[in-house]
Design a protein around this motif. Structure first.
Motif, mmCIF file in Angstrom:
data_model
loop_
_atom_site.group_PDB
_atom_site.id
_atom_site.type_symbol
_atom_site.label_atom_id
_atom_site.label_comp_id
_atom_site.label_asym_id
_atom_site.label_seq_id
_atom_site.Cartn_x
_atom_site.Cartn_y
_atom_site.Cartn_z
ATOM 1 N N ASN A 114 1.146 -1.080 0.010
ATOM 2 C CA ASN A 114 -0.078 -0.120 -0.309
ATOM 3 C C ASN A 114 1.100 1.235 0.065
ATOM 4 O O ASN A 114 0.537 2.709 -1.003
ATOM 5 C CB ASN A 114 -0.991 -0.176 1.418
ATOM 6 N N ALA A 115 1.968 1.034 1.067
ATOM 7 C CA ALA A 115 2.515 2.581 0.614
ATOM 8 C C ALA A 115 3.476 2.729 -0.542
ATOM 9 O O ALA A 115 3.206 3.804 -0.753
ATOM 10 C CB ALA A 115 3.551 1.539 2.316
ATOM 11 N N LEU A 116 4.228 1.604 -0.874
ATOM 12 C CA LEU A 116 4.692 1.668 -2.600
ATOM 13 C C LEU A 116 4.127 1.847 -3.256
ATOM 14 O O LEU A 116 3.906 2.873 -4.722
ATOM 15 C CB LEU A 116 5.496 0.517 -2.617
ATOM 16 N N GLY A 117 2.352 1.771 -3.600
ATOM 17 C CA GLY A 117 1.260 1.636 -4.308
ATOM 18 C C GLY A 117 1.396 3.447 -4.511
ATOM 19 O O GLY A 117 0.908 3.944 -5.744
ATOM 20 N N LEU A 118 1.209 4.014 -3.473
ATOM 21 C CA LEU A 118 1.583 6.177 -3.566
ATOM 22 C C LEU A 118 2.838 6.296 -4.491
ATOM 23 O O LEU A 118 2.023 6.898 -5.404
ATOM 24 C CB LEU A 118 2.169 6.552 -2.571
ATOM 25 N N LEU A 119 3.221 5.377 -5.363
ATOM 26 C CA LEU A 119 4.165 5.935 -5.550
ATOM 27 C C LEU A 119 4.057 6.003 -7.156
ATOM 28 O O LEU A 119 4.213 6.390 -7.714
ATOM 29 C CB LEU A 119 5.844 5.207 -5.863
ATOM 30 N N ASP A 120 3.462 5.129 -7.425
ATOM 31 C CA ASP A 120 2.949 5.125 -9.712
ATOM 32 C C ASP A 120 1.593 6.067 -8.583
ATOM 33 O O ASP A 120 1.005 6.522 -10.491
ATOM 34 C CB ASP A 120 1.172 3.262 -9.108
ATOM 35 N N HIS A 121 1.062 7.571 -8.565
ATOM 36 C CA HIS A 121 0.503 7.933 -8.914
ATOM 37 C C HIS A 121 0.877 8.844 -9.624
ATOM 38 O O HIS A 121 0.453 10.315 -9.887
ATOM 39 C CB HIS A 121 -0.323 8.588 -7.388
ATOM 40 N N PHE A 122 2.853 9.119 -9.404
ATOM 41 C CA PHE A 122 3.573 9.705 -9.754
ATOM 42 C C PHE A 122 3.905 9.952 -11.151
ATOM 43 O O PHE A 122 4.295 8.645 -11.193
ATOM 44 C CB PHE A 122 4.919 10.225 -8.713
ATOM 45 N N SER A 123 3.930 11.176 -11.297
ATOM 46 C CA SER A 123 4.369 10.688 -13.181
ATOM 47 C C SER A 123 4.495 12.516 -14.320
ATOM 48 O O SER A 123 5.014 12.995 -13.356
ATOM 49 C CB SER A 123 2.978 10.596 -14.365
ATOM 50 N N GLU A 124 5.097 12.293 -15.431
ATOM 51 C CA GLU A 124 5.744 13.588 -15.702
ATOM 52 C C GLU A 124 4.223 14.613 -15.440
ATOM 53 O O GLU A 124 4.400 16.317 -15.319
ATOM 54 C CB GLU A 124 6.430 13.214 -16.780
ATOM 55 N N GLN A 176 2.206 14.831 -13.468
ATOM 56 C CA GLN A 176 1.826 15.138 -11.878
ATOM 57 C C GLN A 176 3.064 15.055 -11.447
ATOM 58 O O GLN A 176 3.229 13.697 -11.033
ATOM 59 C CB GLN A 176 0.310 13.957 -11.495
ATOM 60 N N PRO A 177 3.912 15.263 -11.251
ATOM 61 C CA PRO A 177 5.609 15.682 -10.681
ATOM 62 C C PRO A 177 4.782 15.237 -8.992
ATOM 63 O O PRO A 177 5.458 14.814 -8.069
ATOM 64 C CB PRO A 177 6.450 15.994 -10.718
ATOM 65 N N GLU A 178 4.026 15.941 -8.451
ATOM 66 C CA GLU A 178 4.531 16.663 -7.153
ATOM 67 C C GLU A 178 2.890 15.911 -6.667
ATOM 68 O O GLU A 178 1.457 16.717 -7.311
ATOM 69 C CB GLU A 178 4.829 17.995 -6.897
ATOM 70 N N ILE A 179 2.724 15.575 -5.592
ATOM 71 C CA ILE A 179 1.323 15.783 -5.322
ATOM 72 C C ILE A 179 0.687 15.914 -3.516
ATOM 73 O O ILE A 179 2.498 15.688 -2.822
ATOM 74 C CB ILE A 179 0.755 14.432 -5.704
ATOM 75 N N GLY A 180 -0.178 16.166 -3.192
ATOM 76 C CA GLY A 180 -0.114 17.071 -1.272
ATOM 77 C C GLY A 180 -0.856 15.972 -1.134
ATOM 78 O O GLY A 180 -1.192 14.933 -2.083
ATOM 79 N N LEU A 181 -1.477 15.518 0.039
ATOM 80 C CA LEU A 181 -1.446 15.145 0.683
ATOM 81 C C LEU A 181 -3.170 14.577 0.725
ATOM 82 O O LEU A 181 -3.649 13.764 0.897
ATOM 83 C CB LEU A 181 -1.725 14.877 2.133
ATOM 84 N N ALA A 182 -4.055 15.834 0.063
ATOM 85 C CA ALA A 182 -5.227 15.551 0.034
ATOM 86 C C ALA A 182 -5.964 14.730 -0.985
ATOM 87 O O ALA A 182 -6.566 13.987 -1.146
ATOM 88 C CB ALA A 182 -5.858 16.964 0.320
ATOM 89 N N SER A 234 5.673 24.004 -0.513
ATOM 90 C CA SER A 234 4.100 24.238 -1.038
ATOM 91 C C SER A 234 3.378 22.757 0.216
ATOM 92 O O SER A 234 2.629 22.797 -0.221
ATOM 93 C CB SER A 234 4.445 23.919 -2.427
ATOM 94 N N LYS A 235 4.553 21.674 0.341
ATOM 95 C CA LYS A 235 3.974 20.825 0.765
ATOM 96 C C LYS A 235 3.463 19.516 0.792
ATOM 97 O O LYS A 235 2.850 18.963 1.523
ATOM 98 C CB LYS A 235 3.270 20.750 2.150
ATOM 99 N N ARG A 236 4.434 19.873 -0.917
ATOM 100 C CA ARG A 236 3.997 18.660 -1.519
ATOM 101 C C ARG A 236 4.381 18.005 -1.814
ATOM 102 O O ARG A 236 6.062 18.232 -1.700
ATOM 103 C CB ARG A 236 2.905 19.723 -3.103
ATOM 104 N N TYR A 237 4.324 16.575 -2.005
ATOM 105 C CA TYR A 237 5.260 14.984 -1.819
ATOM 106 C C TYR A 237 5.538 15.005 -3.756
ATOM 107 O O TYR A 237 4.845 15.274 -4.476
ATOM 108 C CB TYR A 237 5.106 14.129 -1.170
ATOM 109 N N SER A 246 4.005 8.858 -22.865
ATOM 110 C CA SER A 246 4.474 9.749 -22.136
ATOM 111 C C SER A 246 5.576 8.457 -21.087
ATOM 112 O O SER A 246 4.530 7.432 -20.993
ATOM 113 C CB SER A 246 4.405 10.300 -20.788
ATOM 114 N N LEU A 247 7.088 8.466 -20.449
ATOM 115 C CA LEU A 247 7.269 6.747 -20.269
ATOM 116 C C LEU A 247 7.001 7.071 -18.414
ATOM 117 O O LEU A 247 7.099 5.251 -18.171
ATOM 118 C CB LEU A 247 8.797 7.106 -20.015
ATOM 119 N N SER A 248 5.908 7.863 -18.393
ATOM 120 C CA SER A 248 5.466 7.737 -17.275
ATOM 121 C C SER A 248 4.121 7.403 -16.957
ATOM 122 O O SER A 248 3.666 7.426 -16.024
ATOM 123 C CB SER A 248 5.689 9.132 -16.155
#
Length: 262
Positions: A6-16, A18-24, A56-59, A125-127
């Motif tokens: 589940n934790a590592l699954g969060l990484l799949d939401h990042f892409s070219e 959408q390179p930064e994503i906030g907690l919400a 920004s506090k985004r990841y 896109s490669l992402s």
């Protein structure tokens, strides 16, 4: 799924795109509650898989991702050889070519080369993670993998991307049966409108299908003649990639290609 998954699954939401994503937003994308999402993010930051912008506090993806990628490529070089094969595939077909690796229930693009000849061409896109049920690559990898991959794919949500996407389990089984018989995964606008894809799997030394070579063309340009050119070039690419991985093409796939006239 376990805590680590589940934790590592969060990484799949990042892409070219959408390179930064906030907690919400990560909470909404993952479906976890806020406290759980934050706990996962804290662990990923601690291990360097993510980092947080102090303003920004985004990841965003962290330095550990780059370090691990560099180690993987240094010890098991793959990207440069795959890119050369991708370039040749695109040149041979005059269309957009891409090579992807199986990652759970999606395909992760490793290399691409957009059409060198046509202004109207398919972009990728490669992402971008490619779904198994909606793409030519997905059909190809399911068809020549162990049967449990099909069952796992059917149990997962079959998202509808276009009006032509297969979302019915029995229809997907039928699509896979056709893919096995002809040796090529084929998708007519299943993932993106006005895009026709053809794909074949490649194999490692253990005989497992680990990824796909694919060519995508605008549907307006697809013809029997172009499809034949693409299929011949894909077979060459699949054999070349399989060889770089120390594997061989299974005889049942070679036989399917012969039955299809190749």
């Amino acid at each position: 799924m376990g805590t680590i998954s589940n934790a590592l699954g969060l990484l799949d939401h990042f892409s070219e795109s959408q390179p930064e994503i906030g907690l919400a937003d990560l909470r909404k994308l993952s479906g976890h509650d806020k406290a759980t999402t934050y706990r996962y993010l804290t662990e990923l930051v601690a291990f360097g898989m993510l980092e947080q912008d102090p303003g920004s506090k985004r990841y965003r993806l962290g330095p550990a991702v780059l370090r691990l990628a560099n180690i993987r490529e240094s010890v098991f070089p793959l990207r440069s050889a795959i890119q050369a094969i991708t370039d040749r595939l695109s040149e041979a077909t005059s269309e957009t070519a891409h090579i992807s690796l199986l990652q759970g229930l999606v395909l992760s693009p490793l290399a691409k080369k957009e059409s060198p000849r046509h202004a109207a061409r398919v972009s990728l896109s490669l992402s971008e993670m490619l779904p198994l049920h909606a793409t030519a690559s997905g059909l190809a990898i399911i068809a020549f993998s162990r049967e449990d991959l099909l069952e796992r794919a059917i149990k997962s949500p079959l998202k509808k991307y276009t009006a032509f996407t297969t979302t019915d389990a029995e229809r997907l089984r039928a699509d896979i049966a056709k893919t096995v018989a002809r040796g090529f995964g084929m998708s007519d606008q299943g993932y993106e409108e006005e895009v026709f894809g053809i794909a074949v799997p490649f194999f490692d030394q253990a005989g497992h299908a680990t990824g796909t070579a694919a060519v995508a063309s605008p549907t307006s340009r697809m013809s029997d003649e172009l499809a034949a050119i693409i299929k011949r070039a894909l077979i060459v690419a699949a054999r070349a990639i399989t060889e770089t991985r120390g594997g061989t093409i299974p005889e049942h796939l070679e036989e399917a290609w012969r039955r299809s006239g190749f």
